[in-house]
Motif scaffolding. Structure first.
Motif, PDB file in Angstrom:
ATOM      1  N   ARG A 207       0.826  -1.520   0.292  1.00 46.21           N
ATOM      2  CA  ARG A 207      -0.243  -0.245  -0.183  1.00 46.21           C
ATOM      3  C   ARG A 207       1.301   1.298  -0.432  1.00 46.21           C
ATOM      4  O   ARG A 207       0.946   1.809  -0.560  1.00 46.21           O
ATOM      5  CB  ARG A 207      -0.930  -0.030   1.400  1.00 46.21           C
ATOM      6  N   ILE A 208       1.779   1.193   0.743  1.00 45.78           N
ATOM      7  CA  ILE A 208       3.124   2.512   0.933  1.00 45.78           C
ATOM      8  C   ILE A 208       3.332   2.538  -0.342  1.00 45.78           C
ATOM      9  O   ILE A 208       3.574   4.055  -0.936  1.00 45.78           O
ATOM     10  CB  ILE A 208       3.048   2.614   1.847  1.00 45.78           C
ATOM     11  N   VAL A 209       3.900   1.799  -1.068  1.00 42.35           N
ATOM     12  CA  VAL A 209       4.788   1.640  -2.152  1.00 42.35           C
ATOM     13  C   VAL A 209       3.896   2.416  -3.286  1.00 42.35           C
ATOM     14  O   VAL A 209       4.312   3.168  -3.939  1.00 42.35           O
ATOM     15  CB  VAL A 209       5.260   0.801  -3.026  1.00 42.35           C
ATOM     16  N   ALA A 210       2.566   1.951  -3.486  1.00 37.91           N
ATOM     17  CA  ALA A 210       1.736   2.394  -4.228  1.00 37.91           C
ATOM     18  C   ALA A 210       1.627   3.863  -4.195  1.00 37.91           C
ATOM     19  O   ALA A 210       1.271   5.366  -4.909  1.00 37.91           O
ATOM     20  CB  ALA A 210       0.661   1.799  -4.198  1.00 37.91           C
ATOM     21  N   GLU A 211       1.387   4.214  -2.595  1.00 38.06           N
ATOM     22  CA  GLU A 211       0.985   5.726  -2.331  1.00 38.06           C
ATOM     23  C   GLU A 211       2.453   6.680  -2.718  1.00 38.06           C
ATOM     24  O   GLU A 211       1.995   7.630  -3.458  1.00 38.06           O
ATOM     25  CB  GLU A 211       1.132   6.158  -0.542  1.00 38.06           C
ATOM     26  N   ALA A 212       3.460   6.557  -2.388  1.00 39.34           N
ATOM     27  CA  ALA A 212       4.387   6.791  -2.742  1.00 39.34           C
ATOM     28  C   ALA A 212       5.176   6.872  -4.360  1.00 39.34           C
ATOM     29  O   ALA A 212       5.433   8.383  -4.201  1.00 39.34           O
ATOM     30  CB  ALA A 212       5.994   6.091  -1.887  1.00 39.34           C
ATOM     31  N   LEU A 213       5.114   5.914  -5.161  1.00 36.90           N
ATOM     32  CA  LEU A 213       5.477   5.766  -6.577  1.00 36.90           C
ATOM     33  C   LEU A 213       4.159   6.443  -7.353  1.00 36.90           C
ATOM     34  O   LEU A 213       4.687   6.941  -8.981  1.00 36.90           O
ATOM     35  CB  LEU A 213       5.675   4.681  -7.265  1.00 36.90           C
ATOM     36  N   LEU A 214       2.528   6.464  -6.815  1.00 38.28           N
ATOM     37  CA  LEU A 214       1.811   7.304  -7.834  1.00 38.28           C
ATOM     38  C   LEU A 214       1.141   8.442  -6.682  1.00 38.28           C
ATOM     39  O   LEU A 214       0.386   8.905  -7.853  1.00 38.28           O
ATOM     40  CB  LEU A 214       0.748   5.975  -8.224  1.00 38.28           C
ATOM     41  N   GLY A 215       1.125   8.406  -5.678  1.00 36.27           N
ATOM     42  CA  GLY A 215      -0.064   9.486  -5.002  1.00 36.27           C
ATOM     43  C   GLY A 215       0.573  10.835  -5.211  1.00 36.27           C
ATOM     44  O   GLY A 215       1.561  10.908  -5.523  1.00 36.27           O
ATOM     45  N   PRO A 216       0.095  11.512  -4.237  1.00 38.07           N
ATOM     46  CA  PRO A 216       0.549  12.902  -4.915  1.00 38.07           C
ATOM     47  C   PRO A 216       2.280  12.923  -4.208  1.00 38.07           C
ATOM     48  O   PRO A 216       2.585  12.091  -3.081  1.00 38.07           O
ATOM     49  CB  PRO A 216      -0.398  14.167  -3.852  1.00 38.07           C
ATOM     50  N   LEU A 217       2.297  14.060  -4.446  1.00 40.43           N
ATOM     51  CA  LEU A 217       3.862  14.471  -4.138  1.00 40.43           C
ATOM     52  C   LEU A 217       3.411  15.100  -2.940  1.00 40.43           C
ATOM     53  O   LEU A 217       3.369  16.327  -2.703  1.00 40.43           O
ATOM     54  CB  LEU A 217       4.831  15.148  -5.330  1.00 40.43           C
ATOM     55  N   THR A 218       4.058  14.400  -1.756  1.00 39.73           N
ATOM     56  CA  THR A 218       3.774  15.020  -0.066  1.00 39.73           C
ATOM     57  C   THR A 218       4.712  15.218   0.832  1.00 39.73           C
ATOM     58  O   THR A 218       4.934  13.631   1.236  1.00 39.73           O
ATOM     59  CB  THR A 218       2.242  14.691   0.043  1.00 39.73           C
ATOM     60  N   PRO A 219       4.566  16.367   1.975  1.00 36.91           N
ATOM     61  CA  PRO A 219       5.559  15.793   2.534  1.00 36.91           C
ATOM     62  C   PRO A 219       4.914  15.184   3.374  1.00 36.91           C
ATOM     63  O   PRO A 219       5.410  14.531   4.976  1.00 36.91           O
ATOM     64  CB  PRO A 219       6.203  17.263   3.856  1.00 36.91           C
ATOM     65  N   ASP A 220       3.328  14.619   3.946  1.00 38.51           N
ATOM     66  CA  ASP A 220       3.290  13.389   4.723  1.00 38.51           C
ATOM     67  C   ASP A 220       3.222  12.223   4.084  1.00 38.51           C
ATOM     68  O   ASP A 220       3.174  11.239   4.952  1.00 38.51           O
ATOM     69  CB  ASP A 220       1.401  13.782   4.532  1.00 38.51           C
ATOM     70  N   ILE A 221       3.991  11.892   3.269  1.00 41.18           N
ATOM     71  CA  ILE A 221       4.801  10.835   2.921  1.00 41.18           C
ATOM     72  C   ILE A 221       6.274  10.818   2.191  1.00 41.18           C
ATOM     73  O   ILE A 221       6.183  10.505   0.869  1.00 41.18           O
ATOM     74  CB  ILE A 221       3.947   9.908   1.915  1.00 41.18           C
ATOM     75  N   SER A 222       7.409  10.853   3.327  1.00 41.32           N
ATOM     76  CA  SER A 222       8.178  11.767   3.028  1.00 41.32           C
ATOM     77  C   SER A 222       9.077  10.636   1.448  1.00 41.32           C
ATOM     78  O   SER A 222      10.059  11.425   1.023  1.00 41.32           O
ATOM     79  CB  SER A 222       8.802  11.422   3.709  1.00 41.32           C
TER      80      SER A 222
END
Length: 253
Positions: A207-222
């Motif tokens: 889940r977190i890999v997908a968010e990091a690679l495809l989700g918004p560029l955000t300080p909430d996921i460094s």
């Protein structure tokens, strides 16, 4: 340049690809400077590098290393410290020179000064050639817990409760025993490395890999900041890549 995402057929293959990547960098640089990470994923990678060294295939004598982070309050000899972890899994088994090994000092009397000195030491070595990264369940790289601005430097941080639960195994399975604070390279420090290598395995990271690679560029996921880097490779096994593959395929329809 887009991320270079490599999906290995299984976990062992992912570890081998990562170890080969690191070994090639060590062999190919006249003055290799590696940023190193800790965690269960890294244990298998370091074991492969140690095997190469013991087989006479890999020389560590010219390598300089800088670890990403360390717990505040733990001495280098504390078996729960990352300095001790590195000694057990890598430094104690290869021919690195002690003066070439750098891990933040979590027992420093002035933590801010320790962080500034760490930044200076990296610069004195010409910067990081290659930074090895894992990804935490909060999406952090290093201990850059949410939110961590993309220009942050090495600094003291407060650890998220999720991270403390994730790391409790080294503390007798007790999250309350995990230190509340740590020193970590900042996202900006990491992004200044000339090359990045992020490795993730297992379904718990999907889940977190997908968010990091495809989700918004955000300080909430460094970890999402790695997409800003010009030379970044991501190595995943099939389980860690599963949600990323699904979402990427759906976005291409």
């Amino acid at each position: 340049m887009p991320l270079n995402v490599i999906i290995a057929p299984d976990t062992a293959s992912a570890f081998q690809r990562a170890a080969t990547f690191l070994a090639d960098h060590i062999r190919g640089a006249a003055h290799p400077v590696l940023g190193l990470a800790t965690g269960r994923t890294m244990e298998s990678i370091y074991a492969l590098l140690v095997s190469d060294h013991q087989a006479g295939k890999l020389d560590f004598s010219q390598l300089t290393s800088f670890n990403l982070d360390e717990y505040v309050g733990l001495s280098p000899t504390d078996p729960r410290s990352y300095r001790h972890y590195m000694q057990e899994h890598l430094f104690g088994h290869v021919n690195m020179r002690p003066e070439h090994v750098h891990v933040p000092d979590g027992t420093a009397s002035d933590l801010v000064a320790e962080c500034a000195a760490y930044e200076a030491a990296i610069q004195n070595e010409g910067g990081l050639g290659l930074q090895l990264l894992g990804i935490g369940e909060t999406g952090h790289i290093g201990f850059n817990e949410p939110p961590s601005a993309f220009d942050t430097r090495t600094r003291p941080v407060t650890l998220d409760d999720v991270t403390r639960r994730q790391n409790a195994a080294m503390f007798g399975g007790q999250p309350d025993a995990v230190p509340h604070t740590a020193l970590t390279m900042g996202v900006g420090t990491i992004l200044e490395a000339r090359e990045l290598l992020l490795v993730a395995t297992g379904s718990s990271k999907a889940r977190i890999v997908a968010e990091a690679l495809l989700g918004p560029l955000t300080p909430d996921i460094s970890a999402s900041a790695i997409r800003l880097h010009a030379n970044c490779t991501v190595i995943l096994d099939h389980e860690a890549a599963a949600i990323w593959k699904q979402q990427k395929s759906a976005s291409n329809l």
